[in-house]
Design a protein around this motif. Structure first.
Motif, PDB file in Angstrom:
ATOM      1  N   ALA A 109     -10.708   8.937 -15.047  1.00  0.00           N
ATOM      2  CA  ALA A 109     -11.908   8.722 -15.386  1.00  0.00           C
ATOM      3  C   ALA A 109     -12.037   7.140 -15.732  1.00  0.00           C
ATOM      4  CB  ALA A 109     -12.599   9.450 -16.698  1.00  0.00           C
ATOM      5  N   GLU A 110     -11.153   6.660 -16.495  1.00  0.00           N
ATOM      6  CA  GLU A 110     -10.969   5.198 -16.787  1.00  0.00           C
ATOM      7  C   GLU A 110     -10.984   4.233 -15.356  1.00  0.00           C
ATOM      8  OE1 GLU A 110      -8.807   3.703 -20.321  1.00  0.00           O
ATOM      9  OE2 GLU A 110      -7.816   5.529 -19.965  1.00  0.00           O
ATOM     10  N   ARG A 111     -10.349   4.843 -14.515  1.00  0.00           N
ATOM     11  CA  ARG A 111     -10.495   4.075 -13.148  1.00  0.00           C
ATOM     12  C   ARG A 111     -11.375   4.171 -12.242  1.00  0.00           C
ATOM     13  NH1 ARG A 111      -5.113   6.089 -13.535  1.00  0.00           N
ATOM     14  NH2 ARG A 111      -5.470   7.627 -12.042  1.00  0.00           N
ATOM     15  N   GLY A 112     -12.441   5.333 -12.504  1.00  0.00           N
ATOM     16  CA  GLY A 112     -13.266   5.799 -11.601  1.00  0.00           C
ATOM     17  C   GLY A 112     -13.357   6.504 -10.699  1.00  0.00           C
ATOM     18  N   PHE A 114     -12.771  10.539  -9.463  1.00  0.00           N
ATOM     19  CA  PHE A 114     -12.986  11.977  -9.816  1.00  0.00           C
ATOM     20  C   PHE A 114     -12.833  12.757  -8.223  1.00  0.00           C
ATOM     21  CE2 PHE A 114     -16.938   9.914  -8.274  1.00  0.00           C
ATOM     22  CZ  PHE A 114     -17.453  10.758  -7.429  1.00  0.00           C
ATOM     23  N   ALA A 115     -13.141  14.187  -8.354  1.00  0.00           N
ATOM     24  CA  ALA A 115     -13.077  14.937  -7.311  1.00  0.00           C
ATOM     25  C   ALA A 115     -13.388  16.162  -7.877  1.00  0.00           C
ATOM     26  CB  ALA A 115     -11.546  14.993  -6.665  1.00  0.00           C
ATOM     27  N   PHE A 116     -14.042  17.147  -7.162  1.00  0.00           N
ATOM     28  CA  PHE A 116     -14.509  18.493  -7.187  1.00  0.00           C
ATOM     29  C   PHE A 116     -13.305  19.348  -6.602  1.00  0.00           C
ATOM     30  CE2 PHE A 116     -18.610  16.227  -7.548  1.00  0.00           C
ATOM     31  CZ  PHE A 116     -19.189  16.642  -8.584  1.00  0.00           C
ATOM     32  N   HIS A 117     -13.176  20.487  -7.389  1.00  0.00           N
ATOM     33  CA  HIS A 117     -12.275  21.546  -6.641  1.00  0.00           C
ATOM     34  C   HIS A 117     -12.524  22.749  -6.894  1.00  0.00           C
ATOM     35  CE1 HIS A 117      -9.169  18.476  -7.666  1.00  0.00           C
ATOM     36  NE2 HIS A 117      -9.980  17.856  -8.569  1.00  0.00           N
ATOM     37  N   VAL A 118     -12.254  23.778  -5.847  1.00  0.00           N
ATOM     38  CA  VAL A 118     -12.699  24.894  -6.075  1.00  0.00           C
ATOM     39  C   VAL A 118     -12.063  25.796  -7.021  1.00  0.00           C
ATOM     40  CG1 VAL A 118     -12.132  27.352  -4.683  1.00  0.00           C
ATOM     41  CG2 VAL A 118     -12.604  24.898  -3.328  1.00  0.00           C
ATOM     42  N   ASP A 128     -12.978  17.649 -11.948  1.00  0.00           N
ATOM     43  CA  ASP A 128     -11.785  17.417 -12.833  1.00  0.00           C
ATOM     44  C   ASP A 128     -11.861  16.520 -13.918  1.00  0.00           C
ATOM     45  OD1 ASP A 128     -11.782  14.818 -11.344  1.00  0.00           O
ATOM     46  OD2 ASP A 128     -10.246  15.503  -9.937  1.00  0.00           O
ATOM     47  N   ILE A 129     -12.509  15.450 -14.024  1.00  0.00           N
ATOM     48  CA  ILE A 129     -12.571  14.578 -15.069  1.00  0.00           C
ATOM     49  C   ILE A 129     -13.757  14.936 -16.179  1.00  0.00           C
ATOM     50  CG2 ILE A 129     -11.937  12.443 -13.880  1.00  0.00           C
ATOM     51  CD1 ILE A 129     -15.464  13.003 -14.568  1.00  0.00           C
ATOM     52  N   ALA A 130     -14.173  16.373 -15.934  1.00  0.00           N
ATOM     53  CA  ALA A 130     -14.744  17.129 -16.984  1.00  0.00           C
ATOM     54  C   ALA A 130     -13.895  17.165 -18.363  1.00  0.00           C
ATOM     55  CB  ALA A 130     -15.292  18.511 -16.618  1.00  0.00           C
ATOM     56  N   TYR A 131     -12.496  17.298 -17.857  1.00  0.00           N
ATOM     57  CA  TYR A 131     -11.638  17.065 -18.994  1.00  0.00           C
ATOM     58  C   TYR A 131     -11.862  16.025 -19.962  1.00  0.00           C
ATOM     59  CZ  TYR A 131      -8.457  20.929 -16.553  1.00  0.00           C
ATOM     60  OH  TYR A 131      -8.190  21.916 -16.044  1.00  0.00           O
ATOM     61  N   ALA A 132     -12.156  14.949 -19.220  1.00  0.00           N
ATOM     62  CA  ALA A 132     -12.297  13.702 -20.040  1.00  0.00           C
ATOM     63  C   ALA A 132     -13.360  13.631 -20.964  1.00  0.00           C
ATOM     64  CB  ALA A 132     -12.393  12.408 -19.196  1.00  0.00           C
ATOM     65  N   GLY A 133     -14.610  14.387 -20.194  1.00  0.00           N
ATOM     66  CA  GLY A 133     -15.819  14.633 -20.886  1.00  0.00           C
ATOM     67  C   GLY A 133     -15.624  15.522 -22.071  1.00  0.00           C
ATOM     68  N   GLU A 134     -14.803  16.665 -21.994  1.00  0.00           N
ATOM     69  CA  GLU A 134     -14.699  17.659 -23.106  1.00  0.00           C
ATOM     70  C   GLU A 134     -14.054  16.887 -24.276  1.00  0.00           C
ATOM     71  OE1 GLU A 134     -13.825  21.560 -20.548  1.00  0.00           O
ATOM     72  OE2 GLU A 134     -12.243  20.531 -21.409  1.00  0.00           O
ATOM     73  N   VAL A 135     -13.239  16.196 -23.992  1.00  0.00           N
ATOM     74  CA  VAL A 135     -12.455  15.333 -25.289  1.00  0.00           C
ATOM     75  C   VAL A 135     -13.425  14.284 -25.760  1.00  0.00           C
ATOM     76  CG1 VAL A 135     -10.021  15.973 -24.651  1.00  0.00           C
ATOM     77  CG2 VAL A 135     -11.161  13.714 -23.855  1.00  0.00           C
TER      78      VAL A 135
END
Length: 276
Positions: A109-112, A114-118, A128-135
Motif C-alpha cells: 500500500a505504501e508503494r501504491g 494493489f490487486a483484487f483476488h477471487v 489485498d491492501i484491505a489488510y492495511a486499511g484494517e490496521v
C-alpha cells in the motif's frame, strides 16, 4: 449484551494463546458506524504456528458450545480462517490474519500496489491492501508488542502512491462499460449488470482514494461515497438509481449505460464532469 469490559477480557484471553500477536476490534464498531444488532469483528493477528486448538478452547469457554476454528485457508485464500461465535447474546466474528501477510500488504500500500483476488463472499474480489486499511482503522484491544501501532503508522496518513494508483485504475470503468454496450446488443442483462456494477464499484474506490479513506470491503462501498468529506456530486444516489433499473430491452440498457458514463468521477481529488 457484550460490554466493553467483557470484550477486553475476551481479547486478553485470546491474546494469551501461543502465536497470537495482537487483537483488534474492526468493522463497523471500530468505525463507529455500527447498529445495535451489528456483529463484533475481532481481528486476531497470528503467526503461522498459532495454537488453533487453544483458540478453540477459549472460544468454547465463552460460548458454552462447540466451536470449530477453521483451518488455515478454510475460508478461502484471503479471508483465511476464523470462527463465528455468540457471546452474551452478541454475534462475534473471529477473523485470523497472518501477521507476515498483513505487513506485506502494508508495504505494498505504501508503494501504491494493489490487486483484487477471487475470494468467497467478495463478488468484486478481495482487495489485498484491505489488510492495511484494517490496521489503519482498527481499535487495538491487545497489542503488547505494538505490532498494530507500528503497522498503522506505516500507512497513516493514507499513502499518496496508493491514491494515485487507484485513481489511475479508473481507466477500467470505460473499458467495462464498453463491454456492457456489447452485452446490451444481445440483451444479456446478467453480463451487463456485472459490468455495470463492477465499473461503478471501481469508481467508488476512486472516490474513497481521492478522499484518503480506506476501503476494507465492497459491502457499502457505493453508498459510503455519500459520506466522504468532499463533494461527490450525488454519485451514490445516482449510481443506486441506475443500477437498480438497468432495463430489459437493448435500447433501455444502452440508455442506462450512457447515463452510467455520465456519473461524476474524481481526478486527483477534483471532480471531473463524467466518466468518459
Amino acid at each position: 449484551m457484550l460490554d466493553d469490559d467483557r470484550l477486553h477480557q475476551l481479547a486478553t484471553e485470546l491474546c494469551a494463546v501461543r502465536g497470537v500477536q495482537a487483537i483488534a476490534l474492526g468493522g463497523s464498531r471500530a468505525r463507529g458506524t455500527h447498529r445495535p444488532d451489528s456483529d463484533v469483528d475481532l481481528g486476531l493477528y497470528v503467526d503461522v504456528n498459532v495454537d488453533v486448538a487453544a483458540l478453540g478452547d477459549v472460544a468454547r469457554r465463552w460460548t458454552s458450545s462447540d466451536v470449530s476454528i477453521a483451518p488455515r485457508g478454510g475460508w478461502g485464500p484471503w479471508v483465511d480462517s476464523g470462527a463465528w461465535l455468540i457471546v452474551d447474546g452478541v454475534a462475534v466474528d473471529l477473523i485470523l490474519r497472518d501477521v507476515a501477510r498483513v505487513a506485506e500488504q502494508c508495504a505494498r500500500a505504501e508503494r501504491g500496489q494493489f490487486a483484487f483476488h477471487v475470494q468467497p463472499g467478495h463478488p468484486l474480489g478481495f482487495l489485498d491492501i484491505a489488510y492495511a486499511g484494517e490496521v489503519a482503522m482498527c481499535v487495538p484491544l491487545c497489542d503488547p508488542n505494538r505490532l498494530l501501532e507500528d503497522l498503522a503508522r506505516s500507512v497513516t496518513p493514507y499513502p499518496e502512491p496508493l491514491r494515485t494508483a487507484l485513481l489511475a485504475n479508473l481507466w477500467q470503468v470505460d473499458f467495462l462499460l464498453d463491454a456492457a454496450d456489447k452485452g446490451a446488443k444481445g440483451t444479456d442483462v446478467a453480463y451487463v449488470a456485472l459490468c455495470a456494477a463492477t465499473a461503478t464499484m471501481l469508481a467508488a474506490h476512486g472516490w474513497h482514494a481521492a478522499a484518503g479513506q480506506w476501503v476494507t470491503n465492497e459491502k457499502g462501498l457505493i453508498p459510503n461515497v455519500a459520506r466522504l468529506p468532499m463533494d461527490t456530486n450525488g454519485f451514490s444516489s445516482s449510481a443506486a438509481t441506475l443500477l437498480g433499473a438497468l432495463g430489459s430491452t437493448t435500447d433501455e440498457i444502452l440508455q442506462t449505460i450512457a447515463k452510467l458514463r455520465e456519473l461524476p468521477r474524481p481526478v486527483s481529488g477534483v471532480v471531473s464532469g463524467n466518466l468518459a
